[in-house]
Design a protein around this motif. Structure first.
Motif, mmCIF file in Angstrom:
data_model
loop_
_atom_site.group_PDB
_atom_site.id
_atom_site.type_symbol
_atom_site.label_atom_id
_atom_site.label_comp_id
_atom_site.label_asym_id
_atom_site.label_seq_id
_atom_site.Cartn_x
_atom_site.Cartn_y
_atom_site.Cartn_z
ATOM 1 N N VAL A 102 0.845 -1.200 0.000
ATOM 2 C CA VAL A 102 0.000 0.000 0.000
ATOM 3 C C VAL A 102 0.882 1.252 0.000
ATOM 4 O O VAL A 102 0.679 2.179 -0.795
ATOM 5 C CB VAL A 102 -0.918 0.004 1.240
ATOM 6 C CG1 VAL A 102 -1.654 1.334 1.361
ATOM 7 C CG2 VAL A 102 -1.897 -1.167 1.194
ATOM 8 N N ALA A 103 1.862 1.270 0.891
ATOM 9 C CA ALA A 103 2.722 2.458 1.038
ATOM 10 C C ALA A 103 3.419 2.785 -0.279
ATOM 11 O O ALA A 103 3.452 3.939 -0.711
ATOM 12 C CB ALA A 103 3.752 2.225 2.146
ATOM 13 N N ALA A 104 3.963 1.754 -0.941
ATOM 14 C CA ALA A 104 4.687 2.007 -2.194
ATOM 15 C C ALA A 104 3.738 2.511 -3.274
ATOM 16 O O ALA A 104 4.086 3.411 -4.043
ATOM 17 C CB ALA A 104 5.393 0.725 -2.660
ATOM 18 N N LEU A 105 2.526 1.954 -3.340
ATOM 19 C CA LEU A 105 1.559 2.405 -4.351
ATOM 20 C C LEU A 105 1.151 3.853 -4.107
ATOM 21 O O LEU A 105 0.806 4.576 -5.033
ATOM 22 C CB LEU A 105 0.327 1.493 -4.362
ATOM 23 C CG LEU A 105 0.583 0.072 -4.893
ATOM 24 C CD1 LEU A 105 -0.618 -0.832 -4.653
ATOM 25 C CD2 LEU A 105 0.942 0.102 -6.376
ATOM 26 N N LEU A 106 1.207 4.281 -2.831
ATOM 27 C CA LEU A 106 0.874 5.676 -2.491
ATOM 28 C C LEU A 106 2.109 6.579 -2.505
ATOM 29 O O LEU A 106 2.011 7.768 -2.236
ATOM 30 C CB LEU A 106 0.225 5.730 -1.100
ATOM 31 C CG LEU A 106 -1.120 5.018 -0.949
ATOM 32 C CD1 LEU A 106 -1.546 5.020 0.516
ATOM 33 C CD2 LEU A 106 -2.182 5.690 -1.818
#
Lengths: 311, 248
Positions: A102-106
């Protein structure tokens, strides 16, 4: 601000770590919504709605979300993320698996395994097997956090029930397929939420001895069973029972370490226990440096004596 | 098929980290550094796949200061074929590491990237999952068994309460847990051979990746100290103490 907490659950009930992560999420200062993503997971959503402080539960119920595969759940969280300033998950197997995706996609730097909320953007987290505590501030426009359960008390059930709103899974070509699972079923308390843990080390000598010595004492105390990495590596106990830096991090009221020497990696997993008891033949074993009560002796003699004294 | 194995040089697992008196970080001067234990497991797994004839080349990559290439040499001694050092003096966070690795993966086109599940210095447990997200590849974290075929990889994962088995269509990301394998001790000839294997040195700018940290490290402190308690002589005495402490 508003925070989205990703629940860890098995579709029917919430993992204890979820209510602990809720405590941390509430400390960020804003409203907290809980996402329960799974398949036939209405019961878990109902449980989340009853937790004190939850404003709203988002229920995603879709066969594609069964088994908590990281790819579809991360896509779902990202589709919801626009409404939130912080995204939080318990640092369980599922949380650790899903949230960095999630963090990387954001395009956000995740803060892993926080043990203290200092302000809505500043946190403490242990590094180097807990031998140092880092205080870090996130400079991203959103914060993405996993929460170490043993550092936060579970949020209690509240008087009110939060509304449950359906949300839809995000269709995609995720190329990850569930094949099977083998989950141990046990009547014992779960390791990371147990009040008492009886833990065994290499000195047990065999899986048979491990079971013969550790299990009766654990049963007598209503305790969860833990193990050092040495015991796990030697095949005396399953990997899932491993307490330490890269295994389970625990902080029970009482931790009884039997035949565990106390390598720093093991201490990293249990040194925040309220009371530590150690039994070890070697009086210089490092475990005694953190133990409140120690007995220097042969565990095969001492443990039956402890059981006798309890009766 | 090629396998890409990212590795990191970290404090040795037997060394004790000491906090600097000015609380700016952990003092690593004169401390033994080694390849991260989980990365060693990753390299071992990749090399075994090559030995089994399923993989043609194992490429190790690391990101860090010049000395970080020690981790590459360790990987080459286990049996990796060549190394890539992306040299920088910045403290590169997992997100930026994942961005650099994504660029390397785009250039090298591996079938699988095998990473350690976490580095034992910052204990973040993020890079593999982030790399999967950036590449849009499926992931199987915390692997205890890896079964590779030409089109897919079947991975048994350590999950809370037991094991889960996933099948991923290649290319894919795998992160390793402790029980996947027991890494070999490299033989002296292999250590010597590793010194001759090629290492290519690059910079983050070569990949157009901004590695500026997103997290501000405000301070690094000592954990709350726990003092040694008392030794008791008998089990009876122990139970009594625990009862009066309210622990039983």
């Amino acid at each position: 601000m508003t925070t989205l907490l990703i629940a860890d659950h098995n579709n029917t009930s919430l993992a204890d770590a979820t209510s602990r992560a809720l405590t941390a999420a509430l400390q960020l200062g804003g409203d907290v919504h809980v996402l329960v993503a799974g398949a036939n997971d209405r019961a878990a959503a109902d449980a989340a709605a009853k937790l004190d402080g939850v404003k709203k539960v988002l229920l995603a119920d879709d066969p594609a979300l069964d088994h908590q595969l990281a790819e579809p759940i991360a896509a779902l969280v990202v589709s919801l993320a626009g409404d939130y300033d912080a995204i939080v998950a318990p640092a369980t197997g599922n949380g650790k698996n899903i949230l960095p995706r999630v963090a990387a996609l954001l395009d956000v730097a995740q803060v892993s395994e926080i043990t203290k909320v200092i302000s809505s953007d500043t946190f403490e987290r242990p590094i180097y097997a807990g031998n140092a505590i880092a205080e870090v501030r996130s400079t991203d426009r959103k914060t993405v956090l996993t929460v170490r359960g043993s550092a936060f008390a579970p949020a209690p059930q509240g008087a009110a029930t939060a509304p449950i709103e359906p949300v839809a899974a995000v269709a995609g070509d995720y190329r990850s397929f569930f094949v099977g699972e083998a989950l141990a079923s046990s009547d014992r308390p779960e390791l990371t939420s147990a009040k008492v843990i009886v833990s065994g080390g290499r000195a047990l000598g065999s899986a048979a001895k491990f079971n013969e010595v550790i299990l009766p004492l654990a049963d007598r105390l209503g305790a969860a069973v833990g193990a050092s990495r040495a015991a796990v590596d030697a095949g005396y106990a399953p990997n899932d029972d491993q307490v330490g830096q890269t295994g389970k991090i625990v902080a029970p009221d009482l931790y009884i370490a039997l035949g565990i020497s106390g390598a720093i990696q093991h201490l990293a997993g249990m040194k925040n226990s309220k009371i530590i008891v150690a039994v070890n033949k070697d009086e210089d074993a490092p475990i005694f440096q953190v133990a409140d009560y120690g007995i220097v002796g042969d565990l095969f003699q001492v443990v039956p004596e402890i059981e006798k004294a309890l009766n | 098929m090629k396998i890409l194995v990212p590795v990191k040089l970290v404090i040795d697992s037997n060394a004790k980290a000491r906090v600097k008196p000015d609380q700016s970080g952990v003092d690593l001067a004169n401390v033994k550094l080694s390849i991260n234990p989980f990365d060693e497991i990753s390299v071992e797994e990749a090399v075994r796949l090559k030995e089994a004839g399923k993989v043609s080349e194992v490429v190790a990559v690391t990101i860090g200061v010049a000395k970080a290439q020690d981790a590459l040499r360790a990987a080459l001694a286990i049996g990796a074929d060549r190394g890539i050092l992306i040299q920088t003096d910045e403290m590169v966070e997992p997100l930026a590491i994942a961005k650099l690795l994504a660029k390397v993966a785009e250039a090298e086109q591996p079938g699988v990237v095998i990473l350690g599940k976490q580095a034992i210095d910052d204990d973040s447990n993020q890079t593999g999952q982030m790399l999967g997200a950036l590449l849009g590849w499926p992931q199987a974290t915390f692997a205890s068994k890896v079964d590779l075929s030409a089109e897919a990889v079947e991975v048994t994962r350590e999950v809370d309460g037991g094991h889960q088995t996933l099948k991923l269509t290649l290319p894919a990301i795998v992160t390793t847990d402790l029980r996947l394998n027991e890494p070999r001790y490299p033989s002296l000839p292999n250590i010597m051979k590793a010194k001759k294997k090629p290492i290519e040195t690059k910079a983050p700018a070569d990949y157009g990746v901004d590695v500026t940290p997103r997290l501000k490290l405000l301070k690094v402190g000592e954990p709350p100290a726990r003092s040694a308690g008392i030794k008791v002589k008998t089990a009876g005495e122990l139970v009594e103490k625990l009862k009066s402490a309210g622990a039983l």
